[in-house]
Enzyme design. Sequence first.
Site, PDB file in Angstrom:
ATOM      1  N   LYS A  88       1.083  -1.221   0.123  1.00 14.09           N
ATOM      2  CA  LYS A  88      -0.167  -0.064  -0.179  1.00 14.09           C
ATOM      3  C   LYS A  88       1.048   1.347  -0.070  1.00 14.09           C
ATOM      4  CE  LYS A  88      -4.711   1.048   1.857  1.00 14.09           C
ATOM      5  NZ  LYS A  88      -4.938   0.627   3.443  1.00 14.09           N
TER       6      LYS A  88
HETATM    7  O1  G3P Z   1      -8.580   2.453   4.609  1.00 15.77           O
HETATM    8  C1  G3P Z   1      -8.822   3.282   4.541  1.00 15.77           C
HETATM    9  C2  G3P Z   1      -9.725   3.325   5.684  1.00 15.77           C
HETATM   10  O2  G3P Z   1      -8.782   2.684   7.122  1.00 15.77           O
HETATM   11  C3  G3P Z   1      -9.919   4.443   5.997  1.00 15.77           C
HETATM   12  O3  G3P Z   1     -10.998   4.713   7.210  1.00 15.77           O
HETATM   13  O4  G3P Z   1     -12.339   5.709   8.699  1.00 15.77           O
HETATM   14  O5  G3P Z   1     -10.097   6.227   8.777  1.00 15.77           O
HETATM   15  O6  G3P Z   1     -11.597   7.383   6.989  1.00 15.77           O
HETATM   16  P1  G3P Z   1     -11.059   5.968   7.195  1.00 15.77           P
END
Ligand code: G3P
Length: 216
Positions: free
Chosen positions: A83
Amino acid sequence: MKFFVDSANIEEITKLKNLGLADGVTTNPSLILKAGRNFQSIAKDICELIEGPVSLEVSSSSIDQMRAEAEKLRVISENVVVKLPMTWNGLKVCRDLANSGIKVNMTLCFTANQAILAAKAGAEFVSPFVGRLDDTKIDGVGLIKEIRTIYDNYSFRTKILAASIRSLEHIKNCAIAGAEAVTAPPAILRELVSHPLTDKGLEIFLSDWEKSNQKI
Ligand code: G3P
């Protein structure tokens, strides 16, 4: 549509695998911090548990350091997807890795133009952050629709992995928009099957069958 588990919690991933909901796993430095375990150990455990792609994120931003970390990540398991951040350095490393046959997930994608760059760099996945766009009053699912149209226009191979998922509505709408996969927190994935009318209907069916005194 593929469902990926957005977590580094091995117990949660195991439960979802048993429900048939773990076509892959995505992690990032924040999820690793939340899991509270040694990175190498947890990465190996997840890769042994999950047959599908497991995204492990680099922790640096320079070309040389990302290259070095990508090599360390790649050798953990054959199903590791490296990633990388959506930056010029990340795209350069993506191109190099893709040319060597190593799969890349370009993360922190917030525009269609960024997604075009990810596809041109040979990324296996691009991760548009739907929820974080919504947080800024920009239509996150709208971005998925834009990328889908552009990728279809040019037959780009990169798969859209909708990320930053905050609701069942996000999952449904990303599926309608044509994302190949969605990565969501365990709590949201577990809710996919739920509806009160399903529960109520089943309760009535079972009760009526009991009253009928029948045997199948
Ligand atoms: O894979 C990306 C994800 O973990 C981000 O999620 O809720 O932190 O925007 P969030």
